[in-house]
Design a protein around this motif. Structure first.
Motif, PDB file in Angstrom:
ATOM      1  N   LYS A 199      -8.124 -16.363  99.378  1.00 50.82           N
ATOM      2  CA  LYS A 199      -7.317 -16.363 100.596  1.00 50.82           C
ATOM      3  C   LYS A 199      -7.191 -17.792 101.071  1.00 50.82           C
ATOM      4  N   GLY A 200      -6.068 -18.091 101.688  1.00 54.86           N
ATOM      5  CA  GLY A 200      -5.892 -19.457 102.151  1.00 54.86           C
ATOM      6  C   GLY A 200      -5.016 -19.558 103.365  1.00 54.86           C
ATOM      7  N   SER A 201      -4.980 -20.778 103.898  1.00 56.44           N
ATOM      8  CA  SER A 201      -4.104 -21.069 105.028  1.00 56.44           C
ATOM      9  C   SER A 201      -3.470 -22.432 104.821  1.00 56.44           C
ATOM     10  N   VAL A 202      -2.334 -22.623 105.467  1.00 55.91           N
ATOM     11  CA  VAL A 202      -1.594 -23.867 105.411  1.00 55.91           C
ATOM     12  C   VAL A 202      -1.807 -24.550 106.758  1.00 55.91           C
ATOM     13  N   VAL A 203      -2.321 -25.792 106.725  1.00 61.16           N
ATOM     14  CA  VAL A 203      -2.688 -26.496 107.950  1.00 61.16           C
ATOM     15  C   VAL A 203      -2.111 -27.907 107.958  1.00 61.16           C
ATOM     16  N   THR A 204      -2.062 -28.501 109.146  1.00 56.20           N
ATOM     17  CA  THR A 204      -1.673 -29.906 109.277  1.00 56.20           C
ATOM     18  C   THR A 204      -2.871 -30.775 108.946  1.00 56.20           C
ATOM     19  N   SER A 205      -2.661 -32.072 108.835  1.00 58.70           N
ATOM     20  CA  SER A 205      -3.752 -32.981 108.482  1.00 58.70           C
ATOM     21  C   SER A 205      -4.885 -32.958 109.506  1.00 58.70           C
ATOM     22  N   ASP A 251       2.780 -16.251 104.692  1.00 58.49           N
ATOM     23  CA  ASP A 251       3.296 -15.371 105.749  1.00 58.49           C
ATOM     24  C   ASP A 251       3.557 -16.156 107.027  1.00 58.49           C
ATOM     25  N   GLU A 252       4.093 -15.470 108.045  1.00 56.04           N
ATOM     26  CA  GLU A 252       4.475 -16.138 109.290  1.00 56.04           C
ATOM     27  C   GLU A 252       3.276 -16.707 110.055  1.00 56.04           C
ATOM     28  N   ARG A 253       2.062 -16.303 109.697  1.00 55.81           N
ATOM     29  CA  ARG A 253       0.853 -16.836 110.333  1.00 55.81           C
ATOM     30  C   ARG A 253       0.268 -18.027 109.557  1.00 55.81           C
ATOM     31  N   GLY A 254       0.971 -18.479 108.502  1.00 57.31           N
ATOM     32  CA  GLY A 254       0.487 -19.600 107.706  1.00 57.31           C
ATOM     33  C   GLY A 254      -0.612 -19.231 106.731  1.00 57.31           C
ATOM     34  N   ARG A 255      -0.690 -17.955 106.353  1.00 56.52           N
ATOM     35  CA  ARG A 255      -1.738 -17.464 105.451  1.00 56.52           C
ATOM     36  C   ARG A 255      -1.123 -16.986 104.131  1.00 56.52           C
ATOM     37  N   ILE A 269       2.117 -26.261  97.284  1.00 52.83           N
ATOM     38  CA  ILE A 269       3.074 -25.434  98.009  1.00 52.83           C
ATOM     39  C   ILE A 269       4.488 -25.935  97.772  1.00 52.83           C
ATOM     40  N   TRP A 270       5.396 -24.992  97.569  1.00 50.72           N
ATOM     41  CA  TRP A 270       6.820 -25.297  97.493  1.00 50.72           C
ATOM     42  C   TRP A 270       7.407 -25.020  98.865  1.00 50.72           C
ATOM     43  N   LEU A 271       8.108 -26.000  99.420  1.00 51.47           N
ATOM     44  CA  LEU A 271       8.731 -25.885 100.731  1.00 51.47           C
ATOM     45  C   LEU A 271      10.233 -26.105 100.601  1.00 51.47           C
ATOM     46  N   VAL A 284      -9.411 -21.289 100.868  1.00 49.15           N
ATOM     47  CA  VAL A 284      -8.859 -22.615 100.601  1.00 49.15           C
ATOM     48  C   VAL A 284      -7.859 -22.964 101.698  1.00 49.15           C
ATOM     49  N   THR A 285      -7.708 -24.258 101.965  1.00 41.70           N
ATOM     50  CA  THR A 285      -6.649 -24.705 102.866  1.00 41.70           C
ATOM     51  C   THR A 285      -5.767 -25.693 102.114  1.00 41.70           C
ATOM     52  N   ILE A 286      -4.487 -25.605 102.389  1.00 46.14           N
ATOM     53  CA  ILE A 286      -3.525 -26.564 101.845  1.00 46.14           C
ATOM     54  C   ILE A 286      -3.032 -27.391 103.017  1.00 46.14           C
TER      55      ILE A 286
END
Length: 167
Positions: A20-26, A60-64, A78-80, A101-103
């Protein structure tokens, strides 16, 4: 050729390791409402253009996101979309025994703008694209050339090399 047949074999690996992961800022804040796909690729030595993608998952819309990996070591990225206000900082190394994990993303909060010229005049009414390639890392952005020859790119802070293509 009509009437001929071909046989193809695929090698598959059991993807039994969920992550499981999340997308975060620096600075660690979760990035919500962003469209993107996380990929996992095999870690390879040396230069190789083949990404060897083994899994993908929608953010998903929650960044997960969630995905399952086969045994081994992988790089997650990640592809954006081109118009995303963020860029990936670096791929993240994970092992199949990893569970979280976090990206990390950085904000595209800088602008490069200009006008393409031809014989000292704006290159108007041309179809084309301008590309910005980061001098460090593998980041790049692109934007269409406007009818008046102008362009504007949203990029992250840093040094960039510009290229263009006119049709």
């Amino acid at each position: 050729v009509q009437g001929e047949t071909a046989e193809v074999s695929f090698q598959v690996a059991k993807a039994a390791s969920p992550i499981k992961g999340s997308v975060v800022t620096s600075d660690g804040a979760t990035v919500v409402g962003i469209e993107g796909w996380v990929y996992a690729r095999k870690v390879k030595e040396g230069l190789n253009d083949d990404l060897d993608i083994v899994a993908e998952a929608r953010v998903d819309e929650r960044g997960r996101f969630e995905m399952s990996l086969p045994d081994g070591e992988f790089l997650l990225g990640i592809w954006l979309p081109d118009d995303a206000p963020y860029s990936m900082i670096d791929e993240t190394l994970v092992h199949s025994d990893s569970s979280e994990v976090t990206i990390k993303l950085k904000a595209n909060d800088a602008t490069i703008s200009g006008t393409l010229t031809l014989d000292g005049q704006p290159a108007s009414n041309h179809v084309g694209e301008v590309f910005a390639v980061a001098t460090i890392g593998e980041e790049w952005e692109s934007a269409s050339v406007n009818k008046d020859g102008s362009f504007e790119l949203q990029v992250s802070a840093g040094n960039w090399v510009l290229l263009y293509k006119l049709e």
